[in-house]
Design a protein around this motif. Structure first.
Motif, PDB file in Angstrom:
ATOM      1  N   ASP A  58       0.892  -1.101   0.009  1.00 44.58           N
ATOM      2  CA  ASP A  58       0.080   0.139  -0.030  1.00 44.58           C
ATOM      3  C   ASP A  58       1.141   1.264  -0.039  1.00 44.58           C
ATOM      4  OD1 ASP A  58      -2.546  -1.127   0.428  1.00 44.58           O
ATOM      5  OD2 ASP A  58      -1.755  -2.113   1.950  1.00 44.58           O
ATOM      6  N   LYS A  59       0.728   2.055  -0.936  1.00 41.30           N
ATOM      7  CA  LYS A  59       1.563   3.242  -1.192  1.00 41.30           C
ATOM      8  C   LYS A  59       0.912   4.378  -1.700  1.00 41.30           C
ATOM      9  CE  LYS A  59       5.221   0.161  -3.059  1.00 41.30           C
ATOM     10  NZ  LYS A  59       6.014  -0.379  -4.186  1.00 41.30           N
ATOM     11  N   TYR A  60       1.324   5.569  -1.319  1.00 41.93           N
ATOM     12  CA  TYR A  60       0.496   6.838  -1.466  1.00 41.93           C
ATOM     13  C   TYR A  60       1.366   7.985  -1.625  1.00 41.93           C
ATOM     14  CZ  TYR A  60      -3.435   9.899  -1.894  1.00 41.93           C
ATOM     15  OH  TYR A  60      -4.417  11.042  -2.339  1.00 41.93           O
ATOM     16  N   SER A  61       1.334   8.728  -2.608  1.00 39.54           N
ATOM     17  CA  SER A  61       2.123  10.089  -2.665  1.00 39.54           C
ATOM     18  C   SER A  61       1.065  11.321  -2.631  1.00 39.54           C
ATOM     19  CB  SER A  61       2.550  10.335  -4.366  1.00 39.54           C
ATOM     20  OG  SER A  61       3.570   9.200  -4.486  1.00 39.54           O
ATOM     21  N   TYR A  62       1.631  11.946  -1.724  1.00 41.59           N
ATOM     22  CA  TYR A  62       0.623  13.179  -1.162  1.00 41.59           C
ATOM     23  C   TYR A  62       0.906  14.559  -2.085  1.00 41.59           C
ATOM     24  CZ  TYR A  62      -0.620  10.353   2.782  1.00 41.59           C
ATOM     25  OH  TYR A  62      -1.009   9.231   3.739  1.00 41.59           O
ATOM     26  N   ILE A  63      -0.136  14.524  -2.799  1.00 40.94           N
ATOM     27  CA  ILE A  63       0.238  15.629  -4.077  1.00 40.94           C
ATOM     28  C   ILE A  63      -1.269  16.596  -3.634  1.00 40.94           C
ATOM     29  CG2 ILE A  63       0.290  16.319  -6.366  1.00 40.94           C
ATOM     30  CD1 ILE A  63       2.516  14.502  -5.533  1.00 40.94           C
ATOM     31  N   PRO A  64      -1.040  17.818  -3.866  1.00 41.25           N
ATOM     32  CA  PRO A  64       0.069  18.685  -4.526  1.00 41.25           C
ATOM     33  C   PRO A  64       1.200  18.879  -3.790  1.00 41.25           C
ATOM     34  CG  PRO A  64      -1.591  20.292  -4.070  1.00 41.25           C
ATOM     35  CD  PRO A  64      -2.110  18.834  -3.632  1.00 41.25           C
ATOM     36  N   GLU A  65       2.376  19.298  -4.325  1.00 41.13           N
ATOM     37  CA  GLU A  65       3.713  19.420  -3.693  1.00 41.13           C
ATOM     38  C   GLU A  65       3.685  20.625  -2.831  1.00 41.13           C
ATOM     39  OE1 GLU A  65       3.774  21.013  -7.558  1.00 41.13           O
ATOM     40  OE2 GLU A  65       3.579  18.990  -7.074  1.00 41.13           O
ATOM     41  N   THR A  66       4.703  20.900  -2.185  1.00 38.25           N
ATOM     42  CA  THR A  66       4.944  22.104  -1.345  1.00 38.25           C
ATOM     43  C   THR A  66       6.321  22.805  -2.180  1.00 38.25           C
ATOM     44  OG1 THR A  66       4.136  21.640   0.953  1.00 38.25           O
ATOM     45  CG2 THR A  66       5.603  23.338   0.758  1.00 38.25           C
ATOM     46  N   TRP A  67       6.187  24.240  -2.352  1.00 38.58           N
ATOM     47  CA  TRP A  67       7.376  24.828  -3.106  1.00 38.58           C
ATOM     48  C   TRP A  67       7.889  25.529  -1.868  1.00 38.58           C
ATOM     49  CZ3 TRP A  67       9.270  25.334  -7.771  1.00 38.58           C
ATOM     50  CH2 TRP A  67       8.750  24.586  -8.801  1.00 38.58           C
ATOM     51  N   LEU A  68       9.530  25.302  -1.834  1.00 34.81           N
ATOM     52  CA  LEU A  68      10.348  25.717  -0.953  1.00 34.81           C
ATOM     53  C   LEU A  68      11.065  26.854  -1.600  1.00 34.81           C
ATOM     54  CD1 LEU A  68      10.901  25.580   2.028  1.00 34.81           C
ATOM     55  CD2 LEU A  68      12.730  23.774   1.439  1.00 34.81           C
ATOM     56  N   HIS A  69      11.052  28.082  -1.075  1.00 33.98           N
ATOM     57  CA  HIS A  69      11.732  29.180  -1.520  1.00 33.98           C
ATOM     58  C   HIS A  69      12.917  29.433  -0.443  1.00 33.98           C
ATOM     59  CE1 HIS A  69       8.468  30.042  -4.551  1.00 33.98           C
ATOM     60  NE2 HIS A  69       7.627  29.792  -3.448  1.00 33.98           N
ATOM     61  N   VAL A  70      13.898  30.217  -0.948  1.00 36.54           N
ATOM     62  CA  VAL A  70      15.015  30.696  -0.235  1.00 36.54           C
ATOM     63  C   VAL A  70      15.146  32.234  -0.359  1.00 36.54           C
ATOM     64  CG1 VAL A  70      16.754  30.543  -2.153  1.00 36.54           C
ATOM     65  CG2 VAL A  70      17.430  30.396   0.318  1.00 36.54           C
ATOM     66  N   SER A  71      15.547  32.805   0.863  1.00 30.67           N
ATOM     67  CA  SER A  71      15.646  34.181   0.973  1.00 30.67           C
ATOM     68  C   SER A  71      17.052  34.334   1.649  1.00 30.67           C
ATOM     69  CB  SER A  71      14.567  34.796   1.845  1.00 30.67           C
ATOM     70  OG  SER A  71      14.634  34.430   3.068  1.00 30.67           O
ATOM     71  N   ASP A  72      17.368  35.690   1.631  1.00 27.65           N
ATOM     72  CA  ASP A  72      18.678  36.183   2.097  1.00 27.65           C
ATOM     73  C   ASP A  72      18.527  36.047   3.716  1.00 27.65           C
ATOM     74  OD1 ASP A  72      19.629  36.850  -0.356  1.00 27.65           O
ATOM     75  OD2 ASP A  72      19.265  38.742  -0.237  1.00 27.65           O
ATOM     76  N   PHE A  73      19.652  35.654   4.306  1.00 27.52           N
ATOM     77  CA  PHE A  73      19.943  35.646   6.055  1.00 27.52           C
ATOM     78  C   PHE A  73      19.770  37.048   6.450  1.00 27.52           C
ATOM     79  CE2 PHE A  73      22.494  35.416   9.649  1.00 27.52           C
ATOM     80  CZ  PHE A  73      21.645  34.454  10.460  1.00 27.52           C
ATOM     81  N   THR A  74      18.822  37.207   7.086  1.00 28.34           N
ATOM     82  CA  THR A  74      18.465  38.448   7.923  1.00 28.34           C
ATOM     83  C   THR A  74      18.522  38.518   9.350  1.00 28.34           C
ATOM     84  OG1 THR A  74      16.088  38.501   7.381  1.00 28.34           O
ATOM     85  CG2 THR A  74      17.670  39.424   5.638  1.00 28.34           C
ATOM     86  N   ASP A  75      18.155  37.394   9.793  1.00 33.72           N
ATOM     87  CA  ASP A  75      18.066  37.207  11.376  1.00 33.72           C
ATOM     88  C   ASP A  75      19.144  37.817  12.258  1.00 33.72           C
ATOM     89  OD1 ASP A  75      15.427  36.376  10.934  1.00 33.72           O
ATOM     90  OD2 ASP A  75      16.013  34.401  11.728  1.00 33.72           O
ATOM     91  N   LYS A  76      18.695  38.320  13.319  1.00 34.02           N
ATOM     92  CA  LYS A  76      20.083  38.864  13.997  1.00 34.02           C
ATOM     93  C   LYS A  76      19.479  38.725  15.597  1.00 34.02           C
ATOM     94  CE  LYS A  76      21.457  42.771  11.369  1.00 34.02           C
ATOM     95  NZ  LYS A  76      21.991  44.093  11.181  1.00 34.02           N
ATOM     96  N   PRO A  77      20.521  38.481  16.269  1.00 30.97           N
ATOM     97  CA  PRO A  77      20.113  38.211  17.844  1.00 30.97           C
ATOM     98  C   PRO A  77      19.611  39.648  18.445  1.00 30.97           C
ATOM     99  CG  PRO A  77      22.407  38.312  17.446  1.00 30.97           C
ATOM    100  CD  PRO A  77      21.933  38.425  16.024  1.00 30.97           C
TER     101      PRO A  77
END
Length: 426
Positions: free
Chosen positions: A122-141
């Motif tokens: 028993d197999k199953y692919s969960y569609i639709p997919e999730t799009w993963l985007h990348v952004s610049d690193f901006t976090d600061k302490p």
């Protein structure tokens, strides 16, 4: 009827339990260098609840070994760039299929979908997919300073929050060489939020005022920092009192009638409240200012005495004083005026004596006009006399006083002025 309804309800429940459903967001954005997380929950037919299973995440829109980002049984099935960088944050048995990608890069961006397999049957692919985007690193302490007071120990906290349980960041302090301190690091979790904290303990001094204190956040491929400029609080000190004419003097002399300005200045943080007092009576005040001027126009003898300047803030107080002496106007001016008055008086007296002698001379000349030679009259009216009368009067003067024509000099001798007696008054 009842039996038929129960049968239909049972079929409905079985049908619902056998549905394959997945819950993932359409898009997720993660900062480069941090960890990325794709929330995921799935459901499956209930009869498979106790069956062994494996979960697979694909970095593609299609199935294929060349796009495996995560494999729950054998990481060797994963693409080399994902090995040791991906894992599940939950447990597949609980229906949690959330994926974490550590040290997220721009190459990792793209579509992702989850597939579940039960014993290869028993197999199953969960569609639709999730799009993963990348952004610049901006976090600061973030730095949370307490009140920094010279000579008092203080703890300064640097904090960084994240909801992705990837590689733990390193929090370190960059301080000036003359700012000694010790740091301690902790990590706590509240729900899905991880809090990394570094506490720097130090005892600041006045020389640390204005220096930089930096908390640095480091990940394997990115870093950021937050800088705090130390503002060290301290009580008033180095009070000085000056005037516009004299600097750093403890006393000043002022001529009566003149004006003066005295200035009180101090060093402190926060700024001090300053007060000028004369004979314990406040004369001038200012708030949150380290300098105060006091103007004294038209100085009189009442302004003589000590002037105290008091500076105070929440950490202490200091005071200083200056003495003002009022000098009466005219010791030199009086002497000069007296000399001028004497000269004026002398000249006046001299003129008076000369006038008196001339008047006496004129009077004497009239009395002896019958016996002496004619003498010129001192009155403008005498000039109108007839010439025959002049000779007659002169003879009468000479006859009465026994004067000869040469006796005119004797008359003037009686008008001699004693110059010494006149100028002695000057």
């Amino acid at each position: 009827m009842i039996g038929k309804s129960y049968f239909l309800l049972s079929l409905l429940q079985v049908g619902l339990s056998q549905e394959w459903k997945g819950h993932t967001p359409e898009e997720v954005t993660a900062q480069e260098g941090l960890c990325a997380q794709i929330p995921c929950h799935y459901s499956y037919p209930s009869h498979l609840a106790n069956q062994p299973r494996l979960g697979i995440w694909y970095n593609n829109e299609k199935l294929g070994k060349s796009s495996v980002a995560f494999h729950s049984e054998d990481y060797n099935h994963q693409l080399p760039r994902f090995r040791h960088r991906t894992w599940l944050s939950g447990d597949l048995k609980d229906g949690d299929c959330s994926l974490i990608i550590n040290s997220f890069t721009r190459e990792d961006a793209g579509p992702y979908f989850f597939r579940i397999e039960f014993n290869n049957q028993d197999k199953y692919s969960y569609i639709p997919e999730t799009w993963l985007h990348v952004s610049d690193f901006t976090d600061k302490p973030r730095i949370f300073p307490a009140d920094i007071i010279a000579g008092k120990p203080v703890d300064i906290s640097c904090i960084f929050n994240t909801t992705c349980n990837g590689t733990a960041p390193a929090l370190t302090w960059d301080t000036a060489t003359d700012v000694p301190g010790s740091a301690s690091n902790t990590v706590t979790q509240h729900g899905v939020t991880l809090t990394y904290t570094s506490v720097l303990s130090l005892t600041p001094s006045l020389r640390h005022h204005g220096q930089n204190l930096t908390c640095r956040l480091r990940y394997p491929s990115v870093s950021s920092e937050r800088t705090l400029v130390l503002t060290v609080q301290y009580p008033p000190q180095n009070l000085s009192i000056t005037s516009l004419d004299i600097i750093d003097a403890s006393s000043i002399n002022i001529i009566e009638g003149n004006s003066t300005v005295i200035i009180c200045s101090v060093e402190s943080f926060p700024a001090s409240n300053l007060t000028w007092r004369h004979l314990n009576v406040p004369k001038n005040r200012t708030s949150s200012n380290n300098e105060l001027w006091l103007a004294i126009p038209h100085v009189t003898s009442r302004d003589t005495g000590d002037y105290d300047c008091v500076a105070e803030n929440e950490h202490g107080a200091v005071e200083g004083s200056i003495t003002i002496t009022v000098e009466r106007r005219g010791s030199n001016d009086w002497k000069a005026g007296l000399l001028g008055a004497g000269i004026t008086l002398g000249v006046g007296l001299s003129g008076f004596f000369i006038f008196k002698c001339v008047k006496k001379l004129c009077s004497t000349g009239r009395d002896h006009s019958a016996q002496t030679e004619p003498i010129r009259s001192c009155s403008s009216d005498d000039k109108s006399d007839k010439s025959w009368k002049k000779e007659e009067k002169e003879l009468e003067m000479k006859s009465e006083h026994g004067l000869s024509p040469d006796s005119e000099d004797n008359v003037y001798e009686s008008c001699e002025i004693d110059k010494d007696s006149v100028y002695v008054n000057v």
